[in-house]
Design a protein around this motif. Structure first.
Motif, PDB file in Angstrom:
ATOM      1  N   GLU A   1       0.826  -1.211   0.000  1.00 11.16           N
ATOM      2  CA  GLU A   1       0.000   0.000   0.000  1.00 11.16           C
ATOM      3  C   GLU A   1       0.860   1.259   0.000  1.00 11.16           C
ATOM      4  N   ASP A   2       2.047   1.190   0.613  1.00 11.93           N
ATOM      5  CA  ASP A   2       2.963   2.330   0.602  1.00 11.93           C
ATOM      6  C   ASP A   2       3.514   2.571  -0.800  1.00 11.93           C
ATOM      7  N   LEU A   3       3.803   1.493  -1.495  1.00 10.37           N
ATOM      8  CA  LEU A   3       4.277   1.628  -2.873  1.00 10.37           C
ATOM      9  C   LEU A   3       3.200   2.240  -3.758  1.00 10.37           C
ATOM     10  N   ARG A   4       1.981   1.746  -3.606  1.00 10.27           N
ATOM     11  CA  ARG A   4       0.880   2.298  -4.410  1.00 10.27           C
ATOM     12  C   ARG A   4       0.659   3.777  -4.117  1.00 10.27           C
ATOM     13  N   ALA A   5       0.760   4.154  -2.839  1.00  4.88           N
ATOM     14  CA  ALA A   5       0.564   5.562  -2.461  1.00  4.88           C
ATOM     15  C   ALA A   5       1.678   6.433  -3.039  1.00  4.88           C
ATOM     16  N   ALA A   6       2.908   5.931  -3.026  1.00  8.75           N
ATOM     17  CA  ALA A   6       4.027   6.692  -3.586  1.00  8.75           C
ATOM     18  C   ALA A   6       3.869   6.871  -5.085  1.00  8.75           C
ATOM     19  N   ILE A   7       3.423   5.821  -5.763  1.00 12.16           N
ATOM     20  CA  ILE A   7       3.199   5.911  -7.204  1.00 12.16           C
ATOM     21  C   ILE A   7       2.075   6.889  -7.507  1.00 12.16           C
ATOM     22  N   ALA A   8       1.037   6.883  -6.678  1.00 13.29           N
ATOM     23  CA  ALA A   8      -0.071   7.820  -6.869  1.00 13.29           C
ATOM     24  C   ALA A   8       0.400   9.257  -6.684  1.00 13.29           C
ATOM     25  N   GLU A   9       1.254   9.480  -5.685  1.00 10.47           N
ATOM     26  CA  GLU A   9       1.782  10.830  -5.476  1.00 10.47           C
ATOM     27  C   GLU A   9       2.643  11.255  -6.661  1.00 10.47           C
ATOM     28  N   TYR A  10       3.480  10.345  -7.126  1.00  9.91           N
ATOM     29  CA  TYR A  10       4.308  10.629  -8.306  1.00  9.91           C
ATOM     30  C   TYR A  10       3.431  10.983  -9.507  1.00  9.91           C
ATOM     31  N   SER A  11       2.364  10.239  -9.696  1.00 11.33           N
ATOM     32  CA  SER A  11       1.485  10.446 -10.853  1.00 11.33           C
ATOM     33  C   SER A  11       0.787  11.793 -10.818  1.00 11.33           C
ATOM     34  N   SER A  12       0.649  12.374  -9.630  1.00  9.20           N
ATOM     35  CA  SER A  12      -0.037  13.660  -9.499  1.00  9.20           C
ATOM     36  C   SER A  12       0.883  14.844  -9.777  1.00  9.20           C
ATOM     37  N   ARG A  13       2.172  14.594  -9.919  1.00 10.08           N
ATOM     38  CA  ARG A  13       3.125  15.679 -10.113  1.00 10.08           C
ATOM     39  C   ARG A  13       3.287  16.031 -11.591  1.00 10.08           C
ATOM     40  N   ASN A  14       3.641  17.286 -11.829  1.00 12.08           N
ATOM     41  CA  ASN A  14       3.869  17.772 -13.183  1.00 12.08           C
ATOM     42  C   ASN A  14       5.365  17.781 -13.451  1.00 12.08           C
ATOM     43  N   ARG A  15       5.824  16.836 -14.255  1.00  9.08           N
ATOM     44  CA  ARG A  15       7.257  16.717 -14.532  1.00  9.08           C
ATOM     45  C   ARG A  15       7.590  17.571 -15.763  1.00  9.08           C
ATOM     46  N   ARG A  16       8.374  18.634 -15.569  1.00  7.62           N
ATOM     47  CA  ARG A  16       8.636  19.588 -16.656  1.00  7.62           C
ATOM     48  C   ARG A  16      10.028  19.455 -17.247  1.00  7.62           C
ATOM     49  N   TYR A  17      10.927  18.753 -16.571  1.00  6.86           N
ATOM     50  CA  TYR A  17      12.305  18.571 -17.074  1.00  6.86           C
ATOM     51  C   TYR A  17      12.941  19.905 -17.453  1.00  6.86           C
ATOM     52  N   GLY A  18      12.713  20.920 -16.625  1.00  2.00           N
ATOM     53  CA  GLY A  18      13.326  22.214 -16.854  1.00  2.00           C
ATOM     54  C   GLY A  18      12.538  23.139 -17.747  1.00  2.00           C
ATOM     55  N   ALA A  19      11.478  22.645 -18.370  1.00  2.00           N
ATOM     56  CA  ALA A  19      10.667  23.476 -19.254  1.00  2.00           C
ATOM     57  C   ALA A  19       9.717  24.333 -18.435  1.00  2.00           C
ATOM     58  N   SER A  20       9.138  25.359 -19.070  1.00  2.92           N
ATOM     59  CA  SER A  20       8.190  26.232 -18.398  1.00  2.92           C
ATOM     60  C   SER A  20       6.843  25.545 -18.289  1.00  2.92           C
ATOM     61  N   GLU A  21       5.951  26.144 -17.509  1.00  2.00           N
ATOM     62  CA  GLU A  21       4.610  25.593 -17.328  1.00  2.00           C
ATOM     63  C   GLU A  21       3.881  25.483 -18.674  1.00  2.00           C
TER      64      GLU A  21
END
Length: 223
Positions: free
Chosen positions: A203-223
């Motif tokens: 359940e901790d792994l699933r929660a961490a993956i869910a948190e990761y999935s909610s983030r906006n990964r920009r790789y240095g780019a603008s919004e």
């Protein structure tokens, strides 16, 4: 995978009990990764700095590793898990290396999950070794100096056949990388958990993956 010793100490138990409970958490993490469709799972099992620990504790850890390699490989294989080890094998005992090689050979063709265990591993040492190998390739004329770039350098890392990590999870309240996959984690998302590793479950792994999935990964780019 931090906190085995602290988990045991909080319960008035020997550190070996904590390490054994940590091994069960490994089983849960692997099962959870397969269930979630994760294709690559890398576990920091034993760092190059861990050789500074008391000899008795190192012996216990190596004994636990050998037990895991003997006991779990058949199940990993049946579940389509490929297992591999990265790190400096020259410091490991020949019996440990033999078991690692047998496990890698047996599971080499599996595709569902690549389980990588970092043993006797330090990222700075890995980067230095990669630089030496790259320099040797240039010296042999296999690569011109002006052809050296990030992609050519990465081919000499232990992780050459793996994608960079998307998510790094660290337990036990620690908030640092501790010489783990420094090059590879350049754009990884971090999740820090206060609970000790033996308490880590699917359940901790699933929660961490869910948190990761909610983030906006920009790789240095603008919004």
């Amino acid at each position: 995978m931090d906190g085995n010793g602290r988990w045991a100490r909080a319960r008035g138990l020997p550190r070996t009990v904590g390490h054994n409970s940590g091994a069960e958490a490994v089983r849960q993490a692997v099962k959870g990764a397969v269930a979630c469709g994760v294709e690559y799972l890398t576990l920091f099992g034993f760092s190059s700095e861990n050789w500074k620990r008391p000899t008795a504790e190192i012996d216990d850890l190596m004994g636990l590793l050998k037990l895991y390699l003997r006991r779990e490989i058949d199940e990993l294989h049946q579940n389509g898990v490929r297992m591999q080890v990265i790190g400096d094998r020259s410091r490991l005992g020949p019996d440990v290396v033999k078991l690692i090689e047998a496990a890698e050979a047996k599971t080499a063709a599996n595709k569902k999950l690549t389980l990588t265990i970092a043993l006797s591993y330090g990222s700075r040492a890995e980067i230095v070794l990669a630089a030496k190998r790259l320099a040797e390739a240039v010296q042999r004329g296999e690569l011109a100096p002006d052809e050296v770039d990030e992609a050519s350098f990465e081919r000499f890392l232990f992780t050459a056949d793996m994608p960079d990590p998307d998510l790094l999870i660290r337990t036990s309240g620690e908030k640092r990388i501790s010489n783990f996959l420094l090059w590879q984690c350049a754009y990884a998302e971090f999740v820090f958990l206060d609970k000790h590793w033996p308490d880590f479950g699917q359940e901790d792994l699933r929660a961490a993956i869910a948190e990761y999935s909610s983030r906006n990964r920009r790789y240095g780019a603008s919004e």
